[in-house]
Write a protein that holds these residues in place. Structure first.
Motif, PDB file in Angstrom:
ATOM      1  N   GLY A  44       0.818  -1.202   0.000  1.00 41.29           N
ATOM      2  CA  GLY A  44       0.000   0.000   0.000  1.00 41.29           C
ATOM      3  C   GLY A  44       0.851   1.250   0.000  1.00 41.29           C
ATOM      4  N   ILE A  45       0.201   2.366  -0.337  1.00 36.12           N
ATOM      5  CA  ILE A  45       0.889   3.659  -0.391  1.00 36.12           C
ATOM      6  C   ILE A  45      -0.010   4.740   0.194  1.00 36.12           C
ATOM      7  N   VAL A  46       0.619   5.802   0.645  1.00 35.14           N
ATOM      8  CA  VAL A  46      -0.098   7.021   1.022  1.00 35.14           C
ATOM      9  C   VAL A  46       0.871   8.185   0.858  1.00 35.14           C
ATOM     10  N   ALA A  47       0.346   9.312   0.378  1.00 32.81           N
ATOM     11  CA  ALA A  47       1.155  10.515   0.195  1.00 32.81           C
ATOM     12  C   ALA A  47       0.709  11.589   1.176  1.00 32.81           C
ATOM     13  N   LEU A  48       1.659  12.394   1.601  1.00 35.69           N
ATOM     14  CA  LEU A  48       1.374  13.579   2.405  1.00 35.69           C
ATOM     15  C   LEU A  48       1.791  14.798   1.596  1.00 35.69           C
ATOM     16  N   LYS A  49       0.815  15.600   1.224  1.00 34.54           N
ATOM     17  CA  LYS A  49       1.068  16.832   0.472  1.00 34.54           C
ATOM     18  C   LYS A  49       1.138  17.974   1.477  1.00 34.54           C
ATOM     19  N   LYS A  50       2.258  18.694   1.476  1.00 36.76           N
ATOM     20  CA  LYS A  50       2.464  19.765   2.435  1.00 36.76           C
ATOM     21  C   LYS A  50       1.813  21.058   1.957  1.00 36.76           C
ATOM     22  N   HIS A  51       1.011  21.645   2.832  1.00 33.08           N
ATOM     23  CA  HIS A  51       0.408  22.956   2.614  1.00 33.08           C
ATOM     24  C   HIS A  51       0.931  23.884   3.703  1.00 33.08           C
ATOM     25  N   ALA A  52       0.676  25.173   3.566  1.00 32.16           N
ATOM     26  CA  ALA A  52       1.190  26.150   4.535  1.00 32.16           C
ATOM     27  C   ALA A  52       0.742  25.845   5.967  1.00 32.16           C
ATOM     28  N   ALA A  53      -0.503  25.468   6.155  1.00 38.06           N
ATOM     29  CA  ALA A  53      -1.033  25.277   7.511  1.00 38.06           C
ATOM     30  C   ALA A  53      -1.278  23.828   7.901  1.00 38.06           C
ATOM     31  N   CYS A  54      -1.083  22.900   6.962  1.00 36.87           N
ATOM     32  CA  CYS A  54      -1.400  21.504   7.275  1.00 36.87           C
ATOM     33  C   CYS A  54      -0.758  20.564   6.252  1.00 36.87           C
ATOM     34  N   HIS A  55      -0.944  19.271   6.480  1.00 38.80           N
ATOM     35  CA  HIS A  55      -0.572  18.243   5.507  1.00 38.80           C
ATOM     36  C   HIS A  55      -1.857  17.565   5.047  1.00 38.80           C
ATOM     37  N   GLU A  56      -1.946  17.311   3.761  1.00 37.64           N
ATOM     38  CA  GLU A  56      -3.112  16.646   3.182  1.00 37.64           C
ATOM     39  C   GLU A  56      -2.770  15.183   2.903  1.00 37.64           C
ATOM     40  N   LEU A  57      -3.619  14.290   3.360  1.00 38.65           N
ATOM     41  CA  LEU A  57      -3.476  12.869   3.084  1.00 38.65           C
ATOM     42  C   LEU A  57      -4.063  12.605   1.700  1.00 38.65           C
ATOM     43  N   CYS A  58      -3.258  12.071   0.783  1.00 35.06           N
ATOM     44  CA  CYS A  58      -3.756  11.810  -0.568  1.00 35.06           C
ATOM     45  C   CYS A  58      -3.099  10.550  -1.134  1.00 35.06           C
ATOM     46  N   ALA A  59      -3.622  10.077  -2.239  1.00 37.51           N
ATOM     47  CA  ALA A  59      -3.110   8.882  -2.916  1.00 37.51           C
ATOM     48  C   ALA A  59      -3.024   7.694  -1.976  1.00 37.51           C
ATOM     49  N   LEU A  60      -4.057   7.489  -1.194  1.00 34.02           N
ATOM     50  CA  LEU A  60      -4.110   6.344  -0.278  1.00 34.02           C
ATOM     51  C   LEU A  60      -4.662   5.144  -1.031  1.00 34.02           C
ATOM     52  N   GLY A  61      -3.841   4.089  -1.149  1.00 32.77           N
ATOM     53  CA  GLY A  61      -4.273   2.913  -1.886  1.00 32.77           C
ATOM     54  C   GLY A  61      -3.606   1.650  -1.389  1.00 32.77           C
ATOM     55  N   VAL A  62      -4.312   0.535  -1.532  1.00 38.10           N
ATOM     56  CA  VAL A  62      -3.830  -0.773  -1.097  1.00 38.10           C
ATOM     57  C   VAL A  62      -3.969  -1.746  -2.265  1.00 38.10           C
ATOM     58  N   VAL A  63      -2.943  -2.556  -2.466  1.00 38.19           N
ATOM     59  CA  VAL A  63      -2.988  -3.601  -3.487  1.00 38.19           C
ATOM     60  C   VAL A  63      -4.259  -4.437  -3.249  1.00 38.19           C
TER      61      VAL A  63
END
Length: 69
Positions: A44-63
């Protein structure tokens, strides 16, 4: 199952899974990824996209074969 921060060497597998699951997006190579590994294989994978005030959880996926495990 092992959860760890992804390294540059993981990115080809991350991209492959993201494309397969329809999770790819522009600029994803700039984001921080974590991976789930099971017996040395990407589960599985998950991405953290950095923003000025927070991190966004994105591209969450599991085989698909590893879901519900």
């Amino acid at each position: 199952m092992k959860i760890r921060r992804a390294g540059k060497e993981d990115f080809p597998q991350i991209m492959s899974l993201a494309l397969k699951l329809g999770l790819d997006y522009e600029g994803m190579s700039d984001d921080s990824f974590w991976v789930a590994e099971d017996r040395g294989r990407l589960a599985g994978i998950v991405a953290l996209k950095k923003h000025a005030a927070c991190h966004e959880l994105c591209a969450l996926g599991v085989v698909p074969s590893r879901r519900d495990k």
